[in-house]
Design a protein around this motif. Structure first.
Motif, short mmCIF file in Angstrom:
data_model
loop_
_atom_site.label_atom_id
_atom_site.label_comp_id
_atom_site.label_asym_id
_atom_site.label_seq_id
_atom_site.Cartn_x
_atom_site.Cartn_y
_atom_site.Cartn_z
N SER A 108 0.79 -1.34 -0.08
CA SER A 108 -0.09 0.06 -0.17
C SER A 108 0.83 1.07 -0.09
CB SER A 108 -0.93 0.13 1.27
OG SER A 108 -0.16 0.41 2.30
N THR A 109 0.23 2.52 0.14
CA THR A 109 0.85 3.62 0.14
C THR A 109 1.22 4.07 1.60
OG1 THR A 109 -0.47 4.36 -1.85
CG2 THR A 109 0.74 6.06 -0.97
N LYS A 110 1.03 3.15 2.42
CA LYS A 110 1.47 3.28 3.79
C LYS A 110 0.58 4.54 4.61
CE LYS A 110 4.51 0.47 2.12
NZ LYS A 110 4.32 -0.93 2.00
N LEU A 111 -0.60 4.55 3.94
CA LEU A 111 -1.40 5.74 4.78
C LEU A 111 -2.80 5.26 5.31
CD1 LEU A 111 -1.50 8.36 1.65
CD2 LEU A 111 0.02 8.13 3.87
N ALA A 119 -2.58 10.17 8.26
CA ALA A 119 -1.38 9.47 9.06
C ALA A 119 -0.61 8.35 8.23
CB ALA A 119 -2.35 8.74 10.43
N TRP A 120 0.31 7.75 8.71
CA TRP A 120 1.19 6.93 8.07
C TRP A 120 0.96 5.68 8.85
CZ3 TRP A 120 4.73 4.77 11.13
CH2 TRP A 120 5.35 5.22 12.08
N VAL A 121 1.34 4.60 8.12
CA VAL A 121 1.28 3.05 9.00
C VAL A 121 2.18 2.16 8.26
CG1 VAL A 121 -0.22 2.31 7.24
CG2 VAL A 121 -0.06 1.40 9.81
N GLN A 122 3.00 1.61 9.29
CA GLN A 122 3.68 0.40 8.95
C GLN A 122 2.68 -0.83 8.24
OE1 GLN A 122 7.36 -0.67 10.82
NE2 GLN A 122 6.76 0.90 12.18
N ASP A 123 2.19 -1.04 7.22
CA ASP A 123 1.08 -1.76 6.88
C ASP A 123 1.30 -3.17 7.14
OD1 ASP A 123 2.95 -1.99 4.81
OD2 ASP A 123 1.76 -1.27 3.02
N ALA A 124 2.39 -3.99 6.67
CA ALA A 124 2.34 -5.38 7.12
C ALA A 124 2.38 -5.43 8.48
CB ALA A 124 3.62 -5.84 6.54
N ARG A 125 2.96 -4.64 9.41
CA ARG A 125 2.97 -4.86 10.85
C ARG A 125 1.61 -4.60 11.07
NH1 ARG A 125 6.74 -6.33 13.02
NH2 ARG A 125 5.88 -6.06 14.99
N LEU A 126 0.90 -3.88 10.70
CA LEU A 126 -0.51 -3.71 11.26
C LEU A 126 -1.36 -5.04 11.18
CD1 LEU A 126 -2.73 -1.90 11.98
CD2 LEU A 126 -3.35 -1.44 9.66
N VAL A 127 -0.93 -5.71 9.85
CA VAL A 127 -1.61 -7.07 9.73
C VAL A 127 -1.17 -8.02 10.81
CG1 VAL A 127 -1.93 -9.09 7.89
CG2 VAL A 127 -1.78 -6.80 7.29
N VAL A 128 0.38 -7.97 10.95
CA VAL A 128 0.70 -9.15 11.84
C VAL A 128 0.15 -8.65 13.35
CG1 VAL A 128 2.97 -9.54 12.95
CG2 VAL A 128 3.05 -9.26 10.58
N LEU A 129 0.03 -7.62 13.79
CA LEU A 129 -0.28 -7.31 15.09
C LEU A 129 -1.75 -7.71 15.39
CD1 LEU A 129 1.12 -3.70 15.91
CD2 LEU A 129 2.02 -5.99 16.41
N ASN A 130 -2.84 -7.52 14.25
CA ASN A 130 -3.91 -8.19 14.50
C ASN A 130 -3.97 -9.53 14.62
OD1 ASN A 130 -6.58 -6.21 13.88
ND2 ASN A 130 -4.66 -5.17 12.84
N ALA A 131 -3.25 -10.24 13.94
CA ALA A 131 -2.99 -11.78 13.95
C ALA A 131 -2.65 -11.91 15.27
CB ALA A 131 -2.06 -12.13 12.84
N LEU A 132 -1.64 -11.25 15.84
CA LEU A 132 -1.04 -11.52 17.15
C LEU A 132 -2.09 -11.23 18.11
CD1 LEU A 132 1.28 -12.25 19.09
CD2 LEU A 132 2.16 -9.99 18.77
N ASP A 133 -2.84 -10.35 18.04
CA ASP A 133 -3.82 -10.10 19.25
C ASP A 133 -5.09 -11.19 18.85
OD1 ASP A 133 -5.01 -8.63 21.25
OD2 ASP A 133 -6.13 -7.24 19.98
N MET A 135 7.41 -1.60 -5.24
CA MET A 135 6.21 -2.14 -4.84
C MET A 135 4.90 -2.24 -5.57
SD MET A 135 6.30 -1.07 -0.89
CE MET A 135 5.67 0.54 -1.26
N SER A 136 4.44 -3.71 -5.85
CA SER A 136 3.25 -3.75 -6.65
C SER A 136 2.31 -4.45 -5.88
CB SER A 136 3.51 -4.05 -8.05
OG SER A 136 4.35 -3.27 -8.90
N GLY A 137 1.03 -4.13 -5.95
CA GLY A 137 -0.02 -5.00 -5.05
C GLY A 137 -1.25 -4.90 -6.20
N VAL A 138 -2.03 -5.81 -6.00
CA VAL A 138 -3.31 -5.90 -6.64
C VAL A 138 -4.48 -5.54 -5.95
CG1 VAL A 138 -5.03 -7.19 -7.87
CG2 VAL A 138 -2.69 -7.56 -8.41
N ARG A 139 -5.30 -4.36 -5.89
CA ARG A 139 -6.39 -4.01 -5.14
C ARG A 139 -7.67 -4.60 -5.82
NH1 ARG A 139 -4.69 1.27 -7.27
NH2 ARG A 139 -2.96 2.06 -5.58
N PRO A 140 -8.14 -5.27 -4.65
CA PRO A 140 -9.30 -6.30 -5.15
C PRO A 140 -10.67 -5.25 -4.84
CG PRO A 140 -8.59 -6.72 -3.00
CD PRO A 140 -7.65 -5.90 -3.30
#
Length: 541
Positions: A67-70, A169-183, A337-342
């Motif tokens: 993502s654009t990390k936003l 705001a900015w975000v570390q996008d992949a870490r956001l995913v990991v922290l949700n999984a961790l919780d 970085m490239s990603g496919v937005r669904p």
């Protein structure tokens, strides 16, 4: 204690198979380990549902790490009259800033104005609306600025005299995913990476599901309900796995970014309006770099094989060069970085104007086992999407627990008063033997969980070997034991962005270290016994 990893993998699979057959049926199976899947697993586990999440690759390996990390309301969506989406996103922006101040933080944006573009009165009106569509307590409002008298005007071409400033705001996008999984796991969910759902069939009130792990082994589980949060693969799951089909249609749009050496020496970001009516962002990134993106290109290929093409690189360079004095060429690009937005297909004429909102579809007929499929969405709205998805399916699973995530921090996010500067200072005082740059990175990646990473160490030597510059064994073991990391890319790209600062020889050392210490890295965290014991802190290597 040293565990035989393969033994425990086999043991846990047998134990899990026995429990599934005789004792336990999951309330909910979540397909997909991107931001929506991880958020849904977290919400469901917090409501007391027994949850199994399966991701065929690594967490956030695809769209959610590109993502654009936003975390933002989406200023440009106002042009498409998507006021409801913007309002919802602005509300979520405030909630997420509070939930994870270590990986999400305020970012001030500068919009240079060109006379041939939208008139200034229209921009002011749009920014006023952006400031007031939702309650705003954390971030400052917008303002007009004179670029010639502001430090953000220095990197720009001299023709830009006037601009506007606003906050997101900015975000570390992949870490956001990991922290949700961790919780989710800490609330008793089971998270399986490198595990693909290959078949799912309804038998009355249950789903019988076949899973395939990275070794090719197949395991069967049972679930009362399924959430299809497979992102770009949602249609594939519906057509090939559950064989249920859908009235909704996806539209796959590729978004690409380039990373170049730092183009400016201040903490602001830029939003540029382009002649083709699109916008791009130029964002300060990982201290030494500038992230530029994104594109919007229709995509028909395999979402797992998406890459930037030369035309996209040239486009982003041209748009940057239109505004910045310092010109860049494709040869200046350090990484991409490239990603496919669904995206939910709303029949928009162009890829850029397709809605970023989401749609949830519940398939529940004749009291058969329910299925919810997720179409569209964006990073900022993931928590709300997860909440609504569980609201939709929970009643069919006999669960009446209410919503809970709005006021809860993500792991490591319990920073007193959200004051990261003070928290970093306290950490430097507590660990004076750790270099300041490392403490800052630990604090901004792990938050209060950095104490768990450091453990009882009293010196750098006690953090283990420095496998690569600033990367010690203690951190690698934490990422493997706690955050599902298995490969060098998991560690230096998705769990961190250290790859941008490392040489190829450094990465090779990490790969060698992993090969020596773990004959099968995929076996480390991909089992239930391991995951359960990690939550109690009983496992160490």
């Amino acid at each position: 204690m040293l565990f035989n990893v393969r033994f425990w993998r086999k043991f846990s699979l047998l134990k899990h198979s026995f429990e599934q057959e005789y004792f336990m049926i999951y309330d909910l199976l979540v397909i997909g380990g991107g931001i929506n899947g991880a958020g849904i697993a977290r919400d469901a586990a917090g409501r007391g549902l027994s949850v199994l999440l399966c991701e065929k690759d690594d967490l956030a390996q695809h769209t959610s790490s590109a993502s654009t990390k936003l975390i933002h309301g989406g200023l440009r969506y106002l042009e498409h009259y998507e006021f409801s989406l913007v309002r919802k996103s602005l509300k979520e922006r405030e909630i997420l800033l509070r939930s994870a101040p270590h990986i999400i933080g305020p970012l001030r944006f500068i919009m240079p104005h060109a006379p041939e573009q939208r008139p200034t009165w229209l921009i002011r009106a749009g920014l006023f609306l952006y400031d007031h569509l939702a309650k705003r307590e954390i971030l400052p409002g917008s303002e007009s600025i004179k670029l010639g008298q502001h430090l953000t005007g220095e990197p720009l071409k001299k023709g830009f005299k006037q601009g506007f400033a606003y906050s997101d705001a900015w975000v570390q996008d992949a870490r956001l995913v990991v922290l949700n999984a961790l919780d989710a796991r800490e609330r008793s969910a089971h998270i399986l990476t490198q595990t693909e759902v290959i078949a799912a069939r309804r038998e009355g009130q249950y789903w019988h599901v076949s899973l395939k792990n990275s070794d090719g082994e197949i395991e069967d589980v049972i679930a009362k309900g399924v959430v299809n949060a497979a992102g770009p693969w949602v249609d594939n799951i519906l057509g090939q796995v559950t064989q249920t089909g859908s009235a909704h249609k996806m539209r796959l749009v590729k978004g690409s970014h380039i990373i170049v050496k730092r183009l400016f020496d201040h903490p602001y970001a830029y939003i540029f309006q382009n002649p083709d009516k699109r916008i791009i962002f130029a964002i300060p990134y990982e201290n030494d770099f500038t992230l530029i993106g994104t594109t919007d290109v229709e995509y028909q290929g395999d979402p797992g094989e998406v890459t930037i093409d030369h035309a996209e690189v040239e486009y982003l360079c041209q748009m940057s060069n239109r505004y910045f004095e310092q010109q860049i060429m494709p040869s200046d690009v350090i990484a991409t970085m490239s990603g496919v937005r669904p995206l939910f297909n709303d029949e928009a004429n162009s890829a850029a104007s397709v809605t970023r909102d989401y749609s949830l579809e519940l398939c529940f007929e004749n009291n058969a086992a329910p299925l919810v499929s997720i179409f569209g969405g964006k990073l900022t709205s993931y928590r709300k999407l997860a909440e609504e998805a569980i609201d939709l399916i929970a009643p069919h699973l006999g669960n009446k627990q209410g919503r809970w995530t709005e006021g809860e921090c993500l792991p490591g996010g319990d920073i007193p008063n959200m004051d990261m500067s003070h928290f970093i200072q306290l950490c430097q005082e507590r660990y004076p033997w750790i270099p300041a740059t490392i403490i800052v990175r630990y604090a901004k990646s792990y938050g209060t969980r950095l104490h768990q990473l450091i453990g009882s160490a009293k010196s750098l030597d006690q953090l283990g070997i420095e496998i690569a510059p600033t990367l010690f064994e203690a951190e690698v073991m934490y990422l493997i034991n706690v955050e599902w990391a298995k490969t060098a890319q998991d560690i230096i790209w998705r769990r961190s962005k250290l790859q941008l600062h490392l040489q190829d020889s450094d990465i090779a050392k990490l790969e060698d270290w992993l090969a020596v210490h773990f004959s099968s890295a995929a076996a480390l965290t991909n089992n239930l016994a391991w995951s359960t014991s990690l939550t109690t802190g009983e496992v160490s290597i």
